[in-house]
Design a protein around this motif. Structure first.
Motif, PDB file in Angstrom:
ATOM      1  N   LEU A 271      42.351  60.221  36.237  1.00 25.72           N
ATOM      2  CA  LEU A 271      42.387  60.745  35.010  1.00 25.72           C
ATOM      3  C   LEU A 271      43.410  59.938  34.286  1.00 25.72           C
ATOM      4  O   LEU A 271      43.619  60.034  32.875  1.00 25.72           O
ATOM      5  CB  LEU A 271      42.349  62.004  34.812  1.00 25.72           C
ATOM      6  CG  LEU A 271      41.331  62.814  35.381  1.00 25.72           C
ATOM      7  CD1 LEU A 271      41.545  64.549  35.227  1.00 25.72           C
ATOM      8  CD2 LEU A 271      39.813  62.508  34.662  1.00 25.72           C
ATOM      9  N   LEU A 272      44.598  59.460  34.760  1.00 25.59           N
ATOM     10  CA  LEU A 272      45.793  59.014  34.228  1.00 25.59           C
ATOM     11  C   LEU A 272      45.888  57.620  34.112  1.00 25.59           C
ATOM     12  O   LEU A 272      46.790  57.195  33.311  1.00 25.59           O
ATOM     13  CB  LEU A 272      46.934  59.647  34.751  1.00 25.59           C
ATOM     14  CG  LEU A 272      47.251  61.385  34.631  1.00 25.59           C
ATOM     15  CD1 LEU A 272      48.088  61.793  35.529  1.00 25.59           C
ATOM     16  CD2 LEU A 272      47.233  61.707  33.120  1.00 25.59           C
ATOM     17  N   LYS A 273      45.116  56.753  35.012  1.00 29.93           N
ATOM     18  CA  LYS A 273      45.434  55.482  35.135  1.00 29.93           C
ATOM     19  C   LYS A 273      44.965  54.677  34.079  1.00 29.93           C
ATOM     20  O   LYS A 273      43.678  55.067  33.709  1.00 29.93           O
ATOM     21  CB  LYS A 273      44.828  55.321  36.703  1.00 29.93           C
ATOM     22  CG  LYS A 273      45.525  55.553  37.790  1.00 29.93           C
ATOM     23  CD  LYS A 273      44.813  55.147  39.110  1.00 29.93           C
ATOM     24  CE  LYS A 273      45.351  55.664  40.114  1.00 29.93           C
ATOM     25  NZ  LYS A 273      44.775  55.501  41.330  1.00 29.93           N
TER      26      LYS A 273
ATOM     27  N   SER B 154      43.470  49.859  28.006  1.00 30.51           N
ATOM     28  CA  SER B 154      43.501  50.924  27.381  1.00 30.51           C
ATOM     29  C   SER B 154      43.796  52.421  28.156  1.00 30.51           C
ATOM     30  O   SER B 154      43.612  52.274  29.306  1.00 30.51           O
ATOM     31  CB  SER B 154      42.358  51.147  26.515  1.00 30.51           C
ATOM     32  OG  SER B 154      41.373  51.400  27.451  1.00 30.51           O
ATOM     33  N   LEU B 155      44.423  53.256  27.610  1.00 26.94           N
ATOM     34  CA  LEU B 155      44.850  54.591  28.176  1.00 26.94           C
ATOM     35  C   LEU B 155      43.672  55.482  28.054  1.00 26.94           C
ATOM     36  O   LEU B 155      42.874  55.438  27.000  1.00 26.94           O
ATOM     37  CB  LEU B 155      46.025  54.987  27.381  1.00 26.94           C
ATOM     38  CG  LEU B 155      47.244  54.288  27.790  1.00 26.94           C
ATOM     39  CD1 LEU B 155      48.505  54.926  26.852  1.00 26.94           C
ATOM     40  CD2 LEU B 155      47.862  54.232  29.101  1.00 26.94           C
ATOM     41  N   PRO B 156      43.174  56.180  29.211  1.00 27.01           N
ATOM     42  CA  PRO B 156      42.242  57.173  29.257  1.00 27.01           C
ATOM     43  C   PRO B 156      42.728  58.235  28.277  1.00 27.01           C
ATOM     44  O   PRO B 156      44.041  58.443  28.025  1.00 27.01           O
ATOM     45  CB  PRO B 156      42.223  57.793  30.568  1.00 27.01           C
ATOM     46  CG  PRO B 156      43.534  57.393  31.316  1.00 27.01           C
ATOM     47  CD  PRO B 156      43.844  56.000  30.484  1.00 27.01           C
ATOM     48  N   LEU B 157      42.005  59.255  27.875  1.00 26.43           N
ATOM     49  CA  LEU B 157      42.164  60.212  27.093  1.00 26.43           C
ATOM     50  C   LEU B 157      43.305  61.310  27.500  1.00 26.43           C
ATOM     51  O   LEU B 157      44.170  61.660  26.738  1.00 26.43           O
ATOM     52  CB  LEU B 157      41.002  61.162  26.669  1.00 26.43           C
ATOM     53  CG  LEU B 157      39.891  60.345  25.916  1.00 26.43           C
ATOM     54  CD1 LEU B 157      38.623  61.433  25.519  1.00 26.43           C
ATOM     55  CD2 LEU B 157      40.355  60.147  24.462  1.00 26.43           C
TER      56      LEU B 157
ATOM     57  N   PRO C 133      48.996  59.142  24.152  1.00 26.70           N
ATOM     58  CA  PRO C 133      49.678  60.173  23.323  1.00 26.70           C
ATOM     59  C   PRO C 133      48.928  60.063  21.796  1.00 26.70           C
ATOM     60  O   PRO C 133      49.457  60.797  20.871  1.00 26.70           O
ATOM     61  CB  PRO C 133      50.929  59.138  23.108  1.00 26.70           C
ATOM     62  CG  PRO C 133      50.697  57.669  23.468  1.00 26.70           C
ATOM     63  CD  PRO C 133      49.349  57.930  24.415  1.00 26.70           C
ATOM     64  N   ASP C 134      47.646  59.293  21.470  1.00 26.02           N
ATOM     65  CA  ASP C 134      47.194  59.428  20.453  1.00 26.02           C
ATOM     66  C   ASP C 134      45.801  60.100  20.732  1.00 26.02           C
ATOM     67  O   ASP C 134      45.197  60.157  21.734  1.00 26.02           O
ATOM     68  CB  ASP C 134      46.835  58.286  19.732  1.00 26.02           C
ATOM     69  CG  ASP C 134      48.012  57.475  19.430  1.00 26.02           C
ATOM     70  OD1 ASP C 134      48.855  58.271  18.962  1.00 26.02           O
ATOM     71  OD2 ASP C 134      48.359  56.105  19.670  1.00 26.02           O
ATOM     72  N   PRO C 135      45.401  61.116  19.530  1.00 22.14           N
ATOM     73  CA  PRO C 135      43.932  61.802  19.659  1.00 22.14           C
ATOM     74  C   PRO C 135      42.917  60.877  19.717  1.00 22.14           C
ATOM     75  O   PRO C 135      43.090  59.501  19.661  1.00 22.14           O
ATOM     76  CB  PRO C 135      44.073  62.463  18.448  1.00 22.14           C
ATOM     77  CG  PRO C 135      44.696  61.803  17.394  1.00 22.14           C
ATOM     78  CD  PRO C 135      45.854  61.335  18.159  1.00 22.14           C
TER      79      PRO C 135
END
Length: 985
Positions: A382-384, A390-393, A397-399
């Motif tokens: 969930l973090l990779k 792009s970053l997963p939800l 740090p952004d909504p």
């Protein structure tokens, strides 16, 4: 003769003197002449259209100030419509054109009036032949007995409308008739002025004053530019097809148009012509009050009306920008929630690290050479970062920057064959471009009646449309506003399609669905109501999709008393109460909606409410995202709950929800808060007397309770009118299969959620009920990851990942019963675990936290077993005070080489706690390389597999309804001081 021999302007002046037949002949000369004649649309064609005595302004009565797209096309449409009545007869089948002209040549014109051939209408009708024209000169014609039309005839009033008045009761006994430019008033012996039971009647430019038009199937009716005033109405019984176009209905004592009974199987000759005419007429729309919602109260947020377009709208909003614009930044930092506890309090470990010159960046707490790797735990996927970088939800740090856009009407039709069939249907009564105003009711359907309403305006009525008793309604592009009660009522298994309407500014709900009604409601604007937007109760159903529901004074969608709709793909925003409220055993499937910028909770569930809430975007609210109040239930799965000023999800401990796989991020207060409603300081609020209550739900207010009671009274009035009993609450369906698609539970369940980047604690528990918290990711919150302040029954924290939170990882206060098992608690800025309650801490990995690894204090009775602990600079396990219990079989690793504190510490005076079989691994000072310490057998926790033993007992599937409080819906709060969650709607 060529057009170019004279200037075009001069030709237009010349052609302006030609009558309509000559203009038609000019169009046939050549292409240049045709284009020249067509260019006269705003001059000569407009003059011809408005000068026709049988025709009014094409957009009369609802929009007489709006010019049509083409005056010529409007005149053509009128000419075609006025010829329907004389298209019957078997002789037309062989040589339609010749016989048509021959018959017109043989038609006679009879004049009625003082000094004419006939003094009375009855006398003229006694001698007329088929298809003759009877011209009535100005005057009032009264008959003392019923008049029968036995041959096809055309009755035309001479002069301006209103100069010829008929006080008669006519019964049509012939195949067809036409009445034009007449005023009908009821005679002394009947309110019915015209009736037909098998023939076709065409009404053009007529007025009905205090009179009734009655059509019984297989009879048909076509009315254009007619006015029904002073209590006049049209009553259609079992009609197969009738068309009311551009009529004005005002001042009705009952419904202006009543459609009763199923269409009869027999058809008359006019049905095919009316069906063809209905299909060829242009699609009508209402410009009316198409108020777009105001620009979002949160500039740059997802609020506001979005134009139709792509199905996904991309919107890039950073949490810092949103906080700065809305002024909520102060709320997110050090929010004091309880008098006895603040998530702003710093732990002892944090203070020590600050004194030692430590930084606030937890990633640099100690030399990486001595850090045990723990990034490959069971929730690390969930973090990779994604393959595209792009970053997963869970780690962004952004909504979320992408929200679904409502589908267009055509897209809805493409995916729903039933809606497509209804949209194409032309059965029953068709009302187009009519105005209903200043009366009791608009259109009433009952007993399997069918009607199609398109492009009408309903204004200033008690109600616009009432559809009951298995009737079918199709409403397209109507304007329904300023009704004193609800705009559209559907009862008793009514069904149909309600699409692309503008429903606004009504005194009660925009749409009211009850008693098994099951309509399809798509792509409407439902807004600015004094109550709810859509209310579904009393076993009402329905499919509510792709609507824009905004700026209503109460809930956008309100479901109660076993209402069970499907609410999907809607934008519900800028409401003055909750976005969606499910109360009093309401149910429903609520999926893929965007619920934003509402003053109270985005979704409010309480008092037996048991919906499926799935894959929704609940964001930018002025209070909490989701509220599960007293006795609330439901499956809450896969939702995105972010950027709300209050908590992401607020759960009262007397409720029983299942929260599965939700993203609860970037909320200003707690991510998830579970509260006990039995706090003594909140008795007044529980009783419904919370501050500001009088301002909620309208004038004279007792909040939503007053609102629901008023809905009950309105429902009582309506049901009594329909000859039904008010005890509809006792006629609820038996328990259906609503629980078949979900797990049966007896304890509230929080599983597989991501609670990240919230302004206070990730998960806050102050409860008197048991709670299961399994396999959640809690990271990046400004406060503690999980804080348990009150838990008189067991709270189980199993296989969660708690990392990089701004305070400690897990905090458990005195007298709480908590089990921590199989969790991974990593890199938090305070203690990994601060435990002052009773329970056990078993098989957890507590690594890299800035404070102590595990601190047990107070009079706790606890077991600390088989944990793997590596602190940054504090103690690994610290037992402080008169703790009772055992600490055994734990594995402790030294953190930073400069950490001088003992890894396993217990106060010397403690004789009630047993330490045994604990292993301590320290660095070898003679070795310059870091020891190869890793977490293996098992790998870093939480493990990828689900925890065992999670089955739960069967929970009673139904909560009874108390008849003494069936509509009272009293407000429960149970909130602590400073809460911002929605008490009720």
């Amino acid at each position: 003769m060529e057009v170019g021999s004279l200037p075009v302007e001069l030709w237009r002046v010349i052609l302006a003197y030609l009558p309509l037949p000559d203009l038609g002949r000019c169009c046939q000369v050549c292409r240049a002449w045709r284009e020249l004649v067509l260019s006269l649309d705003n001059t000569r064609w407009r003059q011809l259209c408005l000068g026709c005595p049988e025709c009014r302004h094409p957009n009369w009565p609802s929009q007489p100030h709006v010019e049509p797209p083409s005056w010529r096309e409007a005149l053509k449409e009128h000419a075609l419509a006025t010829r329907t009545w004389n298209q019957n007869g078997p002789e037309l089948q062989s040589s339609a054109c010749l016989l048509f002209f021959r018959r017109r040549k043989d038609r006679r014109v009879w004049h009625v009036g003082p000094g004419c051939e006939f003094e009375t209408l009855r006398g003229a009708l006694g001698v007329v032949g088929p298809y003759d024209r009877v011209v009535l000169h100005p005057g009032v014609y009264e008959e003392q007995a019923e008049v029968a039309l036995k041959v096809p005839v055309e009755l035309v009033g001479l002069g301006r409308l209103g100069e010829v008045a008929l006080l008669v009761c006519m019964e049509q006994q012939c195949p067809t008739a036409r009445l034009c430019n007449l005023v009908f008033m009821p005679p002394w012996f009947s309110t019915v002025v015209y009736k037909t039971s098998w023939g076709h009647v065409q009404l053009d430019n007529c007025n009905f004053e205090g009179a009734q038009l009655q059509v019984r199937g297989p009879g048909t009716c076509q009315a254009r530019f007619c006015s029904f005033s002073q209590g006049s109405s049209a009553h259609l019984l079992g009609v197969v097809l009738s068309l009311l176009d551009s009529c004005d209905f005002s001042g009705s004592d009952t419904a202006s148009v009543t459609v009763e009974g199923p269409p009869v199987s027999e058809r008359n000759w006019a049905c095919k012509h009316l069906a063809a005419l209905a299909r060829t007429l242009p699609s009508c729309s209402v410009s009316g009050n198409n108020d777009s919602p105001p620009r979002g109260r949160l500039a740059g947020s997802t609020g506001g009306h979005q134009p139709p377009g792509a199905n996904v709208k991309k919107e890039h909003v950073s949490i810092e920008d949103w906080q700065r614009r809305t002024g909520v930044d102060a709320v997110c930092q050090g929010t004091v929630i309880e008098d006895c506890w603040s998530d702003g309090d710093r732990s002892e470990g944090e203070e020590e690290n600050q004194d030692g010159g430590g930084t606030n960046n937890t990633k640099n707490q100690f030399t990486l050479d001595y850090k045990i790797p723990c990034d490959h735990h069971g929730l690390s996927h969930l973090l990779k970062p994604r393959p595209d970088g792009s970053l997963p939800l869970a780690s962004s740090p952004d909504p979320p920057s992408v929200t679904p856009e409502p589908l267009t009407f055509q897209q809805e039709l493409d995916r729903d064959p039933e809606a497509q069939m209804l949209a194409a249907s032309t059965l029953g009564c068709i009302l187009r471009r009519c105005l209903f105003r200043e009366g009791k009711g608009g259109v009433h359907l009952s007993n399997y009646g069918q009607a199609r309403l398109e492009g009408n305006v309903f204004r200033g009525l008690n109600y616009a449309v009432r559809c009951i008793q298995n009737s079918t309604i199709v409403m397209l592009r109507n304007d329904v506003c300023e009704c004193r009660a609800s705009g559209v009522f559907l009862r008793l298994s009514a069904q149909g399609l309600i699409a692309e309407n503008n429903i606004h500014s009504n005194g009660e709900a925009g749409l009211d669905i009850r008693k098994g009604a099951n309509p399809i409601i798509v792509c409407n604007k439902i807004h600015s109501g004094l109550r709810s937007g859509v209310v579904v109760l009393g076993n009402g159903k329905g499919s509510i999709r792709s609507n824009q529901i905004f700026n209503n004074k109460e809930a956008g969608v309100y479901i109660l008393f076993s209402g069970n709709p499907v609410v999907s793909g809607n934008h519900i925003f800028q409401g003055q109460a909750a976005g969606i409220a499910i109360n009093e055993n309401g149910r429903g499937i609520i999926t893929e909606n965007v619920i934003k910028e509402n003053q109270w909770g985005g979704v409010d569930i309480r008092r037996g409410g048991d919906p499926i809430l799935k894959n929704n975007y609940i964001c930018y609210g002025y209070s909490d995202g989701v509220v599960v109040g007293e006795r609330g239930r439901g499956l809450i799965e896969g939702n995105h709950v972010y950027c709300n000023k209050g908590c992401g999800v607020w759960v009262m401990s007397s409720s029983l929800p299942q929260l599965l796989g939700n993203y609860i991020t970037h909320n200003c207060m707690y991510g998830l808060a579970v509260f006990c409603r039995k706090d003594p300081e909140n008795i007044e609020a529980r009783d419904g007397n919370w501050p500001g209550q009088e301002g909620i739900g309208g004038e004279g207010g007792s909040g939503e309770r007053r609102g629901v009671e008023a809905e009950g009274r309105e429902g009582q009035e309506n049901l009594n009118e329909e000859g039904e009993l008010f005890a509809w609450e006792s006629d609820l369906d038996s328990e259906d299969e609503r629980h078949s698609s979900r797990r049966s539970i007896s304890v509230a369940l929080v599983e597989s959620n991501c609670m990240n980047y919230n302004g206070a604690v990730g998960l806050y528990v102050k409860s008197s009920e048991p709670l299961n918290v399994f396999a959640n990711l809690v990271n990046g919150n400004r406060g503690t990851g999980i804080a348990v302040l009150q838990s008189s029954q067991l709270t189980r924290l199993v296989t969660n990942c708690i990392l990089e939170n701004g305070r400690g990882g897990v905090t458990v206060e005195k007298d709480c019963r908590v089990e921590l098992r199989g969790n991974g608690i990593y890199k938090n800025s305070g203690h990994g675990v601060g435990f002052s309650g009773n329970g056990q801490i078993v098989e957890n990995d507590v690594v890299g936290n800035r404070g102590y690894g595990i601190q047990v204090s107070g009079g706790a009775d606890i077991k600390v077993m088989r944990n793997r602990v590596q602190p940054a600079q504090g103690c690994g396990i610290a037992v402080l005070g008169p703790v009772k219990g055992v600490v055994h079989d734990n594995l402790l690793f030294q953190g930073h080489p400069g950490n001088k504190k003992t890894l396993l510490h217990m106060d010397p005076g403690n004789e009630s706690c047993v330490l045994r079989n604990n292993s301590v691994l320290r660095h070898n000072n003679s070795c310059t390389s870091a020891p190869p310490w890793v977490l293996e057998n098992p790998p870093p926790r939480p493990l990828a597999s689900s925890p065992s033993g999670l089955s739960s007992s069967q929970y009673p599937s139904r909560l009874g309804i108390s008849m003494t409080t069936r509509i009272s819906a009293t407000v429960e709060s149970g909130c602590h001081s400073g809460s911002m969650f929605c008490s009720i709607l």
